[in-house]
Design a protein around this motif. Structure first.
Motif, PDB file in Angstrom:
ATOM      1  N   UNK A   6       0.850  -1.188   0.000  1.00  0.00           N
ATOM      2  CA  UNK A   6       0.000   0.000   0.000  1.00  0.00           C
ATOM      3  C   UNK A   6       0.887   1.239   0.000  1.00  0.00           C
ATOM      4  N   UNK A   7       0.642   2.149  -0.933  1.00  0.00           N
ATOM      5  CA  UNK A   7       1.413   3.391  -0.966  1.00  0.00           C
ATOM      6  C   UNK A   7       0.903   4.301   0.136  1.00  0.00           C
ATOM      7  N   UNK A   8       1.769   4.685   1.067  1.00  0.00           N
ATOM      8  CA  UNK A   8       1.307   5.541   2.170  1.00  0.00           C
ATOM      9  C   UNK A   8       0.998   6.946   1.678  1.00  0.00           C
ATOM     10  N   UNK A   9       0.032   7.608   2.305  1.00  0.00           N
ATOM     11  CA  UNK A   9      -0.272   8.985   1.893  1.00  0.00           C
ATOM     12  C   UNK A   9       0.813   9.944   2.383  1.00  0.00           C
ATOM     13  N   UNK A  10       0.970  11.044   1.667  1.00  0.00           N
ATOM     14  CA  UNK A  10       1.860  12.093   2.149  1.00  0.00           C
ATOM     15  C   UNK A  10       1.280  12.631   3.452  1.00  0.00           C
ATOM     16  N   UNK A  11       2.140  12.936   4.400  1.00  0.00           N
ATOM     17  CA  UNK A  11       1.703  13.428   5.696  1.00  0.00           C
ATOM     18  C   UNK A  11       1.931  14.928   5.783  1.00  0.00           C
ATOM     19  N   UNK A  12       0.991  15.617   6.420  1.00  0.00           N
ATOM     20  CA  UNK A  12       1.149  17.053   6.641  1.00  0.00           C
ATOM     21  C   UNK A  12       0.468  17.414   7.955  1.00  0.00           C
ATOM     22  N   UNK A  13       0.963  18.446   8.650  1.00  0.00           N
ATOM     23  CA  UNK A  13       0.333  18.856   9.909  1.00  0.00           C
ATOM     24  C   UNK A  13      -1.095  19.328   9.679  1.00  0.00           C
ATOM     25  N   UNK A  96      10.007  12.687  -9.297  1.00  0.00           N
ATOM     26  CA  UNK A  96       9.320  12.432 -10.572  1.00  0.00           C
ATOM     27  C   UNK A  96      10.120  11.500 -11.477  1.00  0.00           C
ATOM     28  N   UNK A  97      11.437  11.598 -11.403  1.00  0.00           N
ATOM     29  CA  UNK A  97      12.281  10.773 -12.267  1.00  0.00           C
ATOM     30  C   UNK A  97      12.590   9.400 -11.662  1.00  0.00           C
ATOM     31  N   UNK A  98      12.215   9.193 -10.412  1.00  0.00           N
ATOM     32  CA  UNK A  98      12.565   7.945  -9.726  1.00  0.00           C
ATOM     33  C   UNK A  98      11.657   6.801 -10.176  1.00  0.00           C
ATOM     34  N   UNK A  99      12.159   5.566 -10.007  1.00  0.00           N
ATOM     35  CA  UNK A  99      11.339   4.400 -10.326  1.00  0.00           C
ATOM     36  C   UNK A  99      10.308   4.170  -9.217  1.00  0.00           C
ATOM     37  N   UNK A 100       9.349   3.294  -9.464  1.00  0.00           N
ATOM     38  CA  UNK A 100       8.229   3.085  -8.535  1.00  0.00           C
ATOM     39  C   UNK A 100       8.709   2.603  -7.166  1.00  0.00           C
ATOM     40  N   UNK A 101       9.704   1.753  -7.146  1.00  0.00           N
ATOM     41  CA  UNK A 101      10.232   1.225  -5.866  1.00  0.00           C
ATOM     42  C   UNK A 101      10.845   2.352  -5.025  1.00  0.00           C
ATOM     43  N   UNK A 102      11.593   3.246  -5.665  1.00  0.00           N
ATOM     44  CA  UNK A 102      12.204   4.381  -4.964  1.00  0.00           C
ATOM     45  C   UNK A 102      11.130   5.333  -4.457  1.00  0.00           C
ATOM     46  N   UNK A 103      10.108   5.567  -5.282  1.00  0.00           N
ATOM     47  CA  UNK A 103       9.010   6.443  -4.867  1.00  0.00           C
ATOM     48  C   UNK A 103       8.305   5.893  -3.628  1.00  0.00           C
ATOM     49  N   UNK A 104       8.036   4.592  -3.650  1.00  0.00           N
ATOM     50  CA  UNK A 104       7.391   3.963  -2.494  1.00  0.00           C
ATOM     51  C   UNK A 104       8.270   4.096  -1.251  1.00  0.00           C
ATOM     52  N   UNK A 105       9.563   3.886  -1.405  1.00  0.00           N
ATOM     53  CA  UNK A 105      10.494   3.998  -0.271  1.00  0.00           C
ATOM     54  C   UNK A 105      10.508   5.431   0.276  1.00  0.00           C
ATOM     55  N   UNK A 106      10.512   6.424  -0.621  1.00  0.00           N
ATOM     56  CA  UNK A 106      10.533   7.826  -0.185  1.00  0.00           C
ATOM     57  C   UNK A 106       9.238   8.214   0.521  1.00  0.00           C
ATOM     58  N   UNK A 107       8.104   7.773  -0.011  1.00  0.00           N
ATOM     59  CA  UNK A 107       6.822   8.095   0.630  1.00  0.00           C
ATOM     60  C   UNK A 107       6.690   7.395   1.971  1.00  0.00           C
TER      61      UNK A 107
END
Length: 197
Positions: A6-13, A96-107
């Motif tokens: 599951x892709x986690x949502x971006x978090x914000x205060x 934006x340029x990252x692959x899907x695995x990297x995006x998931x890791x960053x999120x």
């Protein structure tokens, strides 16, 4: 931590200014209030015992206030390292340029780091709120007249005003916490699509 698929949502205060407000309290107000508490503690410690009505307890309350405020600064400093936005991730990691695995890791990292910030920042806020209330009680205790003061009425009046403000602060802190909790509960409800009916 969310499930791996599951892709986690971006978090914000929530509210969005919560991080900025906490920063102002922890890094501007808390140091000034801690200095005031320690300065008044020095006055009480250096005075004759009969100058203050409760010199020992007053000194203890002021020192507890200063330590609580300093603790809140330290907690907030360490917590602040974990608060960053989606835009920071985009700017620093070319999301934006990252692959899907990297995006998931960053999120996932932003999701977990935000949770860490939130937990420690709330503890820092509790330390700040406790320190401000203790400071008010310490000031009220220092104002209570000791010995044969010719200004007893005025000092009692001043102490009463500070005590009233301290209880007002406790009420305000409780009310604001309740309002934020209600807002968080409201925001966690699912949003209906297609407008209101």
């Amino acid at each position: 931590m969310p499930a791996p698929n599951v892709t986690p949502p971006w978090q914000s205060p929530d509210p969005l200014g919560y991080g900025h407000g906490s920063k102002e309290a922890q890094f501007v107000a808390a140091p000034l209030l801690a200095a005031a508490a320690l300065g008044l503690a020095g006055v009480v410690a250096g005075a004759k015992d009969d100058l203050f009505l409760f010199s020992g307890p007053t000194l203890l309350i002021l020192v507890l206030s200063a330590m609580s405020l300093i603790f809140s600064i330290q907690l907030a400093y360490h917590a602040r390292k974990f608060l960053y936005s989606r835009q920071d991730v985009y700017d620093w990691h070319e999301y934006e340029a990252a692959d899907e695995r990297t995006r998931l890791a960053l999120r996932t990292k932003q999701y977990n780091d935000y949770r860490t910030w939130f937990r420690f920042n709330n503890k820092a806020n509790l330390g700040f709120n406790t320190g401000t209330v203790l400071l008010a009680f310490g000031v009220a205790a220092a104002l209570a007249p000791g010995g044969d003061s010719s200004q007893k009425g005025w000092r009692w009046c001043a102490a009463g005003i500070v005590l009233a403000c301290a209880f007002g602060e406790i009420y305000w802190q409780h009310r604001l916490t309740r309002l934020i909790d209600e807002r968080a509960a409201e925001n966690s409800r699912p949003v209906r699509q297609g407008g209101s009916t």
